[in-house]
Enzyme design. Structure first.
Site, PDB file in Angstrom:
ATOM      1  N   ARG A 175       0.821  -1.207   0.000  1.00 19.43           N
ATOM      2  CA  ARG A 175       0.000   0.000   0.000  1.00 19.43           C
ATOM      3  C   ARG A 175       0.856   1.259   0.000  1.00 19.43           C
ATOM      4  O   ARG A 175       0.545   2.237  -0.706  1.00 19.43           O
ATOM      5  CB  ARG A 175      -0.946  -0.012   1.195  1.00 19.43           C
ATOM      6  N   LYS A 233       1.380  25.239  -4.081  1.00 14.33           N
ATOM      7  CA  LYS A 233       0.139  24.638  -3.571  1.00 14.33           C
ATOM      8  C   LYS A 233       0.298  23.121  -3.524  1.00 14.33           C
ATOM      9  O   LYS A 233      -0.259  22.379  -4.338  1.00 14.33           O
ATOM     10  CB  LYS A 233      -1.046  25.063  -4.437  1.00 14.33           C
ATOM     11  N   LYS A 240       3.247  40.051  -3.243  1.00 13.10           N
ATOM     12  CA  LYS A 240       1.834  39.983  -3.610  1.00 13.10           C
ATOM     13  C   LYS A 240       1.084  41.139  -2.968  1.00 13.10           C
ATOM     14  O   LYS A 240       1.671  41.997  -2.297  1.00 13.10           O
ATOM     15  CB  LYS A 240       1.270  38.629  -3.199  1.00 13.10           C
ATOM     16  N   GLU A 265       3.528  40.578  -8.187  1.00 14.43           N
ATOM     17  CA  GLU A 265       2.184  40.259  -8.685  1.00 14.43           C
ATOM     18  C   GLU A 265       1.448  41.550  -9.025  1.00 14.43           C
ATOM     19  O   GLU A 265       1.411  42.484  -8.215  1.00 14.43           O
ATOM     20  CB  GLU A 265       1.414  39.491  -7.609  1.00 14.43           C
ATOM     21  N   ASP A 310      -1.804  38.410 -12.631  1.00 14.78           N
ATOM     22  CA  ASP A 310      -2.782  37.628 -11.876  1.00 14.78           C
ATOM     23  C   ASP A 310      -4.199  37.818 -12.388  1.00 14.78           C
ATOM     24  O   ASP A 310      -4.715  38.942 -12.440  1.00 14.78           O
ATOM     25  CB  ASP A 310      -2.709  38.020 -10.400  1.00 14.78           C
TER      26      ASP A 310
END
Length: 287
Positions: free
Chosen positions: A108, A143, A175, A203, A224
């Site tokens: 597994r 992320k 940002k 950004e 963005d």
């Protein structure tokens, strides 16, 4: 970019033994695999194949092999494909023969790792294919699942993307919240430059923010959530002075139009945030 397999070596900062040990410890607890220990005779052998049930881009086979070898150093493994390779459904990835209890105990952990990383690599390849010929380069993001960043970013490379920042340490990314607290984009960039930071990403989400960011010393602009028409305008205004990166709301339906605006990069968070696991199994064989 897709013509040759990528470099399949895991990053130097990733410690395979530590990852394998912690993963197995999570699964075994303090007692061990009570099912295999009770059901499988101590001298039983396991011969099997790991195969893909769907078309995938493979990633994580070194780690799968490490799980099996950790529990049975004498296991015999025949690797039939390599990471970064695109394979058809039904492809055998590896054959193995080893101690029955050890193979079933490691199963597994080995499969979870290969399924997760191959899922990321497979989704990444679909995005790379979608922008083929535009000149734009696909980037991943930060992320990632905590603790798995190095592996997940390895998987995006296997799919044909390039890595963006590995963490908060390898480039400044200014940002909107940084700008707000610092008192403006010019002041934020000035402080980054005064700190000796060479790579400063800023950004922007409006055209009128581009000139101040460039004047202040930005070395990379993150555009963005701009629609394609605005991206074209932004790229023209930048005029190649720094790389441009489109980000925000990118999916398979929109990425081609975004890439065709002339941006240097397109970054996609869902590569590591939302990729489904690949369907890969380990099956006992009699031969």
């Amino acid at each position: 970019m897709n013509a040759a397999l990528p470099d399949v070596g895991l990053p130097a900062q990733f410690v395979v033994d530590a990852f394998v040990a912690s993963t197995l410890a999570e699964d075994l607890g303090t007692i061990g695999d009570i099912t295999s220990n009770a059901v499988i005779p101590a001298d039983a052998r396991f011969t099997g194949v790991m195969d893909s049930r769907d078309p995938i881009v493979v990633a994580g086979l070194d780690l799968a092999e490490a799980f099996f070898r950790t529990l049975d150093p004498d296991v015999r493994i025949e690797r039939l494909v390599q990471d970064g390779q695109q394979v058809a459904a039904g492809t055998i990835l590896m054959r193995l023969e080893g101690a029955g209890r050890a193979m079933l105990t490691a199963e597994r952990s080995a499969l979870n790792t290969v399924q997760h990383l191959s899922g990321i690599a497979t989704m990444t390849r679909s995005y790379v294919d979608a922008i083929a010929g535009t000149g734009a380069i696909l980037l991943d993001t930060r992320k990632t699942i905590p603790g798995l960043r190095v592996l997940e970013k390895y998987a995006t490379r296997m799919g044909g993307a390039q890595n963006h920042r590995m963490g908060l340490w390898d480039a400044a990314m200014i940002k909107d919240n940084h700008v707000a607290v610092a008192g403006g984009v010019v002041e934020a960039v000035r402080r980054a430059r005064d700190a000796g930071i060479a790579h400063i990403i800023v950004e922007v989400d409006r055209i009128d923010q581009i000139a101040p960011a460039l004047t202040a010393g930005a070395t990379h602009l993150l555009l963005d959530n701009m629609p394609p028409a605005m991206l074209r305008e932004a790229v023209a205004l930048v005029g190649g002075r720094v790389p441009t990166e489109a980000s925000g709301g990118v999916n398979l339906e929109t990425i081609r139009a975004i890439a065709e605006t002339g941006v240097t990069y397109v970054s996609v968070g869902r590569l590591t945030q939302s990729a489904p696991a690949a369907d890969i199994g380990l099956d006992f064989t009699t031969a």
